[in-house]
Design a protein around this motif. Structure first.
Motif, PDB file in Angstrom:
ATOM      1  N   TYR A 253      48.518  45.383  30.353  1.00  0.00           N
ATOM      2  CA  TYR A 253      48.190  44.679  29.114  1.00  0.00           C
ATOM      3  C   TYR A 253      49.338  44.850  28.121  1.00  0.00           C
ATOM      4  O   TYR A 253      49.856  45.961  27.935  1.00  0.00           O
TER       5      TYR A 253
ATOM      6  N   TYR B  24      56.541  41.581  35.339  1.00  0.00           N
ATOM      7  CA  TYR B  24      56.090  41.874  36.695  1.00  0.00           C
ATOM      8  C   TYR B  24      57.271  42.243  37.600  1.00  0.00           C
ATOM      9  O   TYR B  24      57.215  43.227  38.346  1.00  0.00           O
TER      10      TYR B  24
ATOM     11  N   SER C 255      45.956  47.391  38.855  1.00  0.00           N
ATOM     12  CA  SER C 255      45.475  46.010  38.781  1.00  0.00           C
ATOM     13  C   SER C 255      46.079  45.214  37.633  1.00  0.00           C
ATOM     14  O   SER C 255      46.357  44.027  37.785  1.00  0.00           O
ATOM     15  N   THR C 256      46.305  45.864  36.465  1.00  0.00           N
ATOM     16  CA  THR C 256      46.639  45.083  35.272  1.00  0.00           C
ATOM     17  C   THR C 256      47.594  45.851  34.364  1.00  0.00           C
ATOM     18  O   THR C 256      47.502  47.077  34.244  1.00  0.00           O
TER      19      THR C 256
ATOM     20  N   VAL D  84      48.788  40.669  31.419  1.00  0.00           N
ATOM     21  CA  VAL D  84      47.933  40.001  30.438  1.00  0.00           C
ATOM     22  C   VAL D  84      48.487  40.315  29.049  1.00  0.00           C
ATOM     23  O   VAL D  84      48.554  41.482  28.656  1.00  0.00           O
TER      24      VAL D  84
ATOM     25  N   GLU E 228      49.852  36.522  37.367  1.00  0.00           N
ATOM     26  CA  GLU E 228      49.481  37.390  38.479  1.00  0.00           C
ATOM     27  C   GLU E 228      50.542  37.301  39.559  1.00  0.00           C
ATOM     28  O   GLU E 228      50.852  36.212  40.059  1.00  0.00           O
TER      29      GLU E 228
ATOM     30  N   LYS F 109      48.253  41.937  37.611  1.00  0.00           N
ATOM     31  CA  LYS F 109      48.238  40.943  36.545  1.00  0.00           C
ATOM     32  C   LYS F 109      48.972  41.460  35.310  1.00  0.00           C
ATOM     33  O   LYS F 109      48.857  42.635  34.971  1.00  0.00           O
TER      34      LYS F 109
ATOM     35  N   TYR G  29      45.036  50.682  35.235  1.00  0.00           N
ATOM     36  CA  TYR G  29      45.764  49.765  34.357  1.00  0.00           C
ATOM     37  C   TYR G  29      46.619  50.501  33.339  1.00  0.00           C
ATOM     38  O   TYR G  29      46.425  51.687  33.071  1.00  0.00           O
TER      39      TYR G  29
ATOM     40  N   ALA H 160      39.840  47.875  34.895  1.00  0.00           N
ATOM     41  CA  ALA H 160      40.766  47.305  33.913  1.00  0.00           C
ATOM     42  C   ALA H 160      40.015  46.428  32.925  1.00  0.00           C
ATOM     43  O   ALA H 160      39.262  45.535  33.316  1.00  0.00           O
TER      44      ALA H 160
ATOM     45  N   THR I 190      48.730  34.919  30.751  1.00  0.00           N
ATOM     46  CA  THR I 190      48.384  35.733  31.919  1.00  0.00           C
ATOM     47  C   THR I 190      49.239  35.316  33.102  1.00  0.00           C
ATOM     48  O   THR I 190      49.488  34.120  33.317  1.00  0.00           O
TER      49      THR I 190
END
Length: 568
Positions: free
Chosen positions: A81, A62, A78-79, A46, A38, A44, A113, A24, A36
């Motif tokens: 954006y 989230y 993981s992420t 972001v 988590e 995460k 990601y 990511a 950000t």
């Protein structure tokens, strides 16, 4: 090692890329993140968007992610954006990555990601819920295809997914690669799978519905039109309407669910309604209205029904007809409708159905699964209709309502495309002479080599033959006559008097008018004729105001008096 990017959007392109490292990573051109967050599952959020900076708003993304059905595959994401704009013109991207071990098995890699674009256009998580669900659908479907079947989408024809989905029955289905040309997004197998995920496993927010109104309701509520967006799940549950909806495919839901390690009951409908279409009449000549009806599903559960339509040769962008729920009348109206309430006086709405259309119901069950009835075809008859000018800005109490209605109904004056008449707008010389000419049966001789409509359509020649205007007033060859200049009351008096003389009405009153501004009246003789036949009058303050400007409402009233006098 392979990296692929799946993208989603209204107009969507998909790119495949190869790389040696795809952990990511944010796009460098956006600088430092503005926020950000988590979550407890390690994913995460972001953000580089000004609309998504607070912990509360990032947490809402989230939380929305977790409302989509998920299993062990979540550990490999993981992420997410969030970017403010869309440099590639897409709504979202998903980045895959995997290895192939010594045994020839796919091994999915962690650190996957998602990119969500146009963050500055979203103010609420509901606006990006579908894009998020769709991108997660890429993650979900590819993960289980690789890890459970040991197949990639480039091997789609060998998968159980393709067999259950019936995809090999469609020659258009393909998997996009760097060598493909003529890419069609809706036939990309990876995109079909991602949309299947949204339909079968997406969050309630991603599958929220719009309460569409039919033509009768829209005219009452002054709703002009509807436009597709990703908020319209019940209008377009999937992009490709040439294949069945996901919930309508037996075994598809259980296939993905079992791969994720779960099992439950297959989603089904007890019965599917049959649509009936009939013409119920015409709200006015040439403007028909049709009723579409169906029987409700009677099993004690609550269902949502959305009726949609599209031309037989193009199902890309369906047109919503109406959304109803259990307990409401199972019918909808299309075609034309008219309202005469105080707020939208005489407003008409015409859906402009022409040729052959398909109609079908999208039915959402209590668990959010969407089903479809079989499309039925209906051919709309060709009907000649004249333009309607409905005077939406002329209420019933308007002093010239009757006169305006008269000139419009007789095609002497016209309204505007938005349904208004604009009664207080000023009339031009050409417009008033045209109204006078149209109130007779005078035959026009067109001149196609002329530019101005007044001359080109033959009205100027008619005005000269009727002697509505003279060279004495407007110069040799009418060089001083400016067609588009506003008509004065003095000019109106001249034209009306000359018009009456042309029709043989020549009586007049004496020329000593009892007006305080009589000395300013140039066309006293013509005004005398108009006075004698009660076509024109002055104001209560004993003025005629010869330099005053004539409105469209006043012109309509004068023409109506002439029609009553002449029996025209």
């Amino acid at each position: 090692m392979k990296k692929s990017i799946y993208t989603a959007g209204f107009i969507i392109f998909l790119f495949i890329m190869f790389s040696s490292s795809v952990e990511a990573q944010a796009r460098k051109e956006y600088g430092a993140p503005l926020g950000t967050y988590e979550g407890d599952q390690g994913v995460k959020i972001v953000s580089f968007s000004k609309n998504w900076t607070s912990q509360e708003k990032l947490k809402s993304i989230y939380d929305e992610l977790l409302k989509n059905f998920h299993g062990e595959e979540l550990n490999f994401l993981s992420t997410i954006y969030i970017y403010p704009d869309s440099p590639d013109g897409v709504a979202g991207n998903y980045f895959e990555d995997y290895d192939i071990n010594s045994e020839g098995k796919y091994v999915y890699k962690k650190g996957r990601y998602i990119e969500i674009f146009n963050g500055d256009q979203y103010k609420d998580v509901s606006q990006l819920a579908w894009v998020l669900s769709h991108e997660y659908g890429h993650h979900f479907t590819l993960y289980y295809l690789l890890t459970k079947e040991n197949k990639h989408f480039n091997q789609w024809e060998q998968t159980k997914y393709a067999k259950i989905r019936g995809l090999t029955n469609y020659k258009e289905v393909e998997y996009y690669s760097v060598n493909d040309t003529g890419y069609i997004h809706k036939w990309d197998v990876a995109e079909i799978a991602a949309e299947d995920y949204v339909q079968l496993f997406g969050s309630p927010t991603a599958k929220k519905s719009v309460d569409y109104k039919d033509v009768k309701e829209r005219v009452e509520q002054n709703i002009k039109d509807y436009y597709y967006s990703t908020d319209s799940f019940n209008l377009l549950p999937q992009e490709n309407l040439s294949i069945p909806l996901a919930a309508d495919v037996p075994g598809l839901y259980l296939y993905w669910l079992r791969m994720a390690g779960y099992t439950t009951v297959e989603p089904t409908l007890p019965t599917k309604p049959t649509l009936t279409i009939k013409k119920v009449g015409e709200i006015m000549p040439g403007y028909p209205q049709y009723e579409i009806s169906w029987e409700p599903i009677s099993d004690g559960k609550n269902y949502e029904y959305t009726l949609i339509s599209y031309p037989v040769d193009d199902n890309h962008f369906p047109r919503p007809v109406k959304t109803v729920v259990t307990g409401e009348p199972m019918r909808a109206y299309i075609g034309s409708a008219v309202s005469r309430n105080k707020d939208t006086n005489n407003l008409i709405l015409d859906d402009q159905y022409k040729g052959e259309y398909y109609f079908r119901l999208f039915i959402k069950d209590p668990k959010g699964f969407m089903f479809s009835t079989e499309p039925i075809k209906f051919k709309f008859e060709e009907i000649s209709k004249k333009p309607l000018y409905l005077m939406t800005d002329v209420p019933d109490h308007h002093w010239a309502k009757e006169a305006i209605t008269t000139v419009v109904d007789h095609d002497i004056a016209k309204g505007y495309e938005d349904g208004s008449f604009k009664p207080e707008n000023k009339v031009t010389k050409a417009e008033f002479m045209t109204m006078l000419i149209r109130s007779t049966d005078h035959k026009l001789t067109k001149k196609n080599n002329e530019d101005h409509w007044f001359v080109k359509q033959g009205y100027f020649d008619a005005a000269k033959k009727m002697k509505l205007v003279s060279e004495a007033d407007y110069g040799t060859n009418f060089s001083k006559l400016k067609y588009d200049d506003t008509l004065t009351r003095d000019e109106m008096a001249a034209m009306v008097g000359n018009f009456l003389k042309y029709l043989g009405y020549t009586n007049s009153v004496g020329q000593n008018f009892n007006f305080s501004d009589a000395k300013n009246i140039q066309h006293k003789k013509e005004l005398g004729i108009a006075f004698y036949y009660s076509i024109l009058s002055g104001y209560p303050d004993r003025t005629f105001r010869p330099s005053g400007k004539v409105t469209r409402a006043e012109a309509a009233a004068i023409i109506t008096k002439l029609l009553k006098l002449t029996g025209g």
